[in-house]
Scaffold this active site. Structure first.
Site, PDB file in Angstrom:
ATOM      1  N   ALA A   1       0.865  -1.177   0.000  1.00 31.27           N
ATOM      2  CA  ALA A   1       0.000   0.000   0.000  1.00 31.27           C
ATOM      3  C   ALA A   1       0.903   1.229   0.000  1.00 31.27           C
ATOM      4  O   ALA A   1       2.052   1.166   0.463  1.00 31.27           O
ATOM      5  CB  ALA A   1      -0.879  -0.015   1.235  1.00 31.27           C
TER       6      ALA A   1
ATOM      7  N   GLY B   1       0.705  -5.086   0.942  1.00 25.75           N
ATOM      8  CA  GLY B   1      -0.512  -5.160   0.122  1.00 25.75           C
ATOM      9  C   GLY B   1      -0.273  -5.809  -1.226  1.00 25.75           C
ATOM     10  O   GLY B   1      -1.207  -6.335  -1.838  1.00 25.75           O
TER      11      GLY B   1
HETATM   12  N1  COA Z   1       4.594   3.172  -0.595  1.00 24.60           N
HETATM   13  C1  COA Z   1       5.004   4.340  -1.095  1.00 24.60           C
HETATM   14  N2  COA Z   1       6.150   4.493  -1.800  1.00 24.60           N
HETATM   15  C2  COA Z   1       6.891   3.400  -2.001  1.00 24.60           C
HETATM   16  C3  COA Z   1       6.527   2.138  -1.504  1.00 24.60           C
HETATM   17  C4  COA Z   1       5.305   2.037  -0.778  1.00 24.60           C
HETATM   18  N3  COA Z   1       4.863   0.894  -0.293  1.00 24.60           N
HETATM   19  N4  COA Z   1       7.472   1.241  -1.857  1.00 24.60           N
HETATM   20  C5  COA Z   1       8.401   1.916  -2.557  1.00 24.60           C
HETATM   21  N5  COA Z   1       8.060   3.224  -2.641  1.00 24.60           N
HETATM   22  C6  COA Z   1       8.785   4.301  -3.321  1.00 24.60           C
HETATM   23  C7  COA Z   1      10.028   4.684  -2.553  1.00 24.60           C
HETATM   24  O1  COA Z   1       9.719   5.594  -1.495  1.00 24.60           O
HETATM   25  C8  COA Z   1      10.845   5.334  -3.645  1.00 24.60           C
HETATM   26  O2  COA Z   1      10.338   6.621  -3.884  1.00 24.60           O
HETATM   27  P1  COA Z   1      11.364   7.874  -4.146  1.00 24.60           P
HETATM   28  O3  COA Z   1      12.056   7.496  -5.425  1.00 24.60           O
HETATM   29  O4  COA Z   1      10.436   9.035  -4.251  1.00 24.60           O
HETATM   30  O5  COA Z   1      12.276   7.891  -2.972  1.00 24.60           O
HETATM   31  C9  COA Z   1      10.525   4.489  -4.866  1.00 24.60           C
HETATM   32  O6  COA Z   1       9.297   3.838  -4.562  1.00 24.60           O
HETATM   33  C10 COA Z   1      11.562   3.439  -5.165  1.00 24.60           C
HETATM   34  O7  COA Z   1      11.762   2.661  -4.002  1.00 24.60           O
HETATM   35  P2  COA Z   1      13.194   2.500  -3.277  1.00 24.60           P
HETATM   36  O8  COA Z   1      12.931   2.284  -1.824  1.00 24.60           O
HETATM   37  O9  COA Z   1      14.095   3.607  -3.651  1.00 24.60           O
HETATM   38  O10 COA Z   1      13.693   1.152  -3.967  1.00 24.60           O
HETATM   39  P3  COA Z   1      14.709   0.091  -3.345  1.00 24.60           P
HETATM   40  O11 COA Z   1      15.021  -0.844  -4.455  1.00 24.60           O
HETATM   41  O12 COA Z   1      15.830   0.751  -2.649  1.00 24.60           O
HETATM   42  O13 COA Z   1      13.847  -0.690  -2.222  1.00 24.60           O
HETATM   43  C11 COA Z   1      11.908  -1.825  -1.398  1.00 24.60           C
HETATM   44  C12 COA Z   1      12.757  -1.458  -2.614  1.00 24.60           C
HETATM   45  C13 COA Z   1      10.656  -2.515  -1.908  1.00 24.60           C
HETATM   46  C14 COA Z   1      12.691  -2.772  -0.504  1.00 24.60           C
HETATM   47  C15 COA Z   1      11.550  -0.561  -0.601  1.00 24.60           C
HETATM   48  O14 COA Z   1      11.006   0.397  -1.502  1.00 24.60           O
HETATM   49  C16 COA Z   1      10.536  -0.784   0.487  1.00 24.60           C
HETATM   50  O15 COA Z   1      10.860  -1.301   1.539  1.00 24.60           O
HETATM   51  N6  COA Z   1       9.271  -0.377   0.242  1.00 24.60           N
HETATM   52  C17 COA Z   1       8.211  -0.475   1.220  1.00 24.60           C
HETATM   53  C18 COA Z   1       7.704  -1.894   1.321  1.00 24.60           C
HETATM   54  C19 COA Z   1       6.631  -1.995   2.386  1.00 24.60           C
HETATM   55  O16 COA Z   1       6.851  -1.760   3.548  1.00 24.60           O
HETATM   56  N7  COA Z   1       5.431  -2.369   1.962  1.00 24.60           N
HETATM   57  C20 COA Z   1       4.305  -2.547   2.840  1.00 24.60           C
HETATM   58  C21 COA Z   1       3.521  -1.316   2.942  1.00 24.60           C
HETATM   59  S1  COA Z   1       2.115  -1.554   3.984  1.00 24.60           S
END
Ligand code: COA
Length: 257
Positions: free
Chosen positions: A66, A111
């Site tokens: 999400a 999500g």
């Molecule tokens: N909600 C909002 N934005 C998100 C997101 C989420 N669930 N997951 C990734 N993004 C955004 C990041 O903030 C980033 O935005 P930015 O470029 O403006 O900084 C962009 O997507 C790219 O993600 P990034 O974190 O830079 O990629 P990464 O390869 O370093 O890491 C993940 C990938 C998936 C490990 C990491 O993005 C992450 O942990 N995301 C959240 C996962 C999560 O907790 N999901 C459950 C939500 S309830």
């Protein structure tokens, strides 16, 4: 129909839905949920759609959860509404009378993992990663994840993933029964299409009854065996039953319409 955050394509009865917000790793925001609901209203209504594939745009993610930025300031009441809305939409997918396959092409977190689990089958490419990292954020899965994870991988492993927030790769997901197949990235969509092409040759009404029976097993207050008896009986009213049995007796392939 034009969607804000989805791309859709209907090809030979197979409707492919691509979540299209790769800058945010296809995170599910409010607008995307509106789109998904509208897309599934089409799936339910359109007789030309015989099966559905859901995937994510870009190289990295199926859906990374999400949209955290959207709910970070939510109140309890807003959280309740968020979860209720997610449940309505994911239940709509789970109960879809046509087969739905998640083509998991990268991160399926939070999500995103719940989205994939609401589908009938899951196929993952070898770079896919699954997890329920909500406890990192002080929350828990709210779109059915705590329940569907147990259904798919059992209580012990579900507790582990939910409590540790660990990410697992495609091969481990396969071992656990979280996904049906693992493919290369190139083979992901062809494999999903191959499965749907096979299902397309079967009776659509029988497929609908299968969905109802399998889901009945997990519905509170519903006896799945009783559901099966009734769904089985309903088959005998269908043109597909006449065609299927007649084709067998005439030693030809059934042609379900
Ligand atoms: N909600 C909002 N934005 C998100 C997101 C989420 N669930 N997951 C990734 N993004 C955004 C990041 O903030 C980033 O935005 P930015 O470029 O403006 O900084 C962009 O997507 C790219 O993600 P990034 O974190 O830079 O990629 P990464 O390869 O370093 O890491 C993940 C990938 C998936 C490990 C990491 O993005 C992450 O942990 N995301 C959240 C996962 C999560 O907790 N999901 C459950 C939500 S309830």
């Amino acid at each position: 129909m034009k969607f804000e955050n989805l791309l859709t394509q209907l090809d030979n009865g197979i409707f492919t839905i691509t979540v299209n917000n790769p800058q945010r790793l296809n995170a599910l925001n409010r607008a995307t949920f509106v789109d998904i609901k509208a897309a599934f209203e089409i799936v339910y209504a359109d007789k030309n759609i015989r099966g559905v594939i859901i995937t994510g745009a870009g190289e990295k993610a199926f859906v990374a959860g999400a949209d955290i930025t959207e709910f970070s300031a939510f109140s309890k009441a807003e959280g309740l509404q968020l979860a209720k809305n997610g449940h309505v939409i994911f239940n709509m997918i789970e109960n879809c009378p046509k087969p739905v396959i998640a083509a998991v092409n990268g991160f399926a977190l939070g999500g995103g993992c719940e989205f994939a689990m609401a589908c009938h089958l899951r196929v993952a490419s070898d770079n896919a990663k699954f997890g329920q990292p909500e406890v990192n954020l002080g929350i828990i899965p709210g779109y059915g994840g705590t329940q569907r994870l147990i259904q798919l991988i059992g209580k012990g492993k579900a507790f582990e993933l939910l409590m540790t927030a660990d990410m697992i790769g495609a091969q481990e997901a396969l071992q656990l029964g979280l996904v049906n197949y693992v493919t290369t990235r190139e083979e992901l969509l062809p494999k999903c299409k191959e499965i749907l092409e096979k299902i397309k040759t079967k009776s659509p009404s029988a497929i609908r009854h299968v969905v109802n029976c399998v889901n009945a097993h997990f519905k509170e207050g519903v006896d799945g065996f009783v559901t099966e008896v009734n769904e089985f009986a309903a088959c005998f009213d269908s043109p597909d039953f006449k065609e299927g049995t007649t084709a067998f007796i005439e030693k030809r392939k059934a042609n379900f319409v």
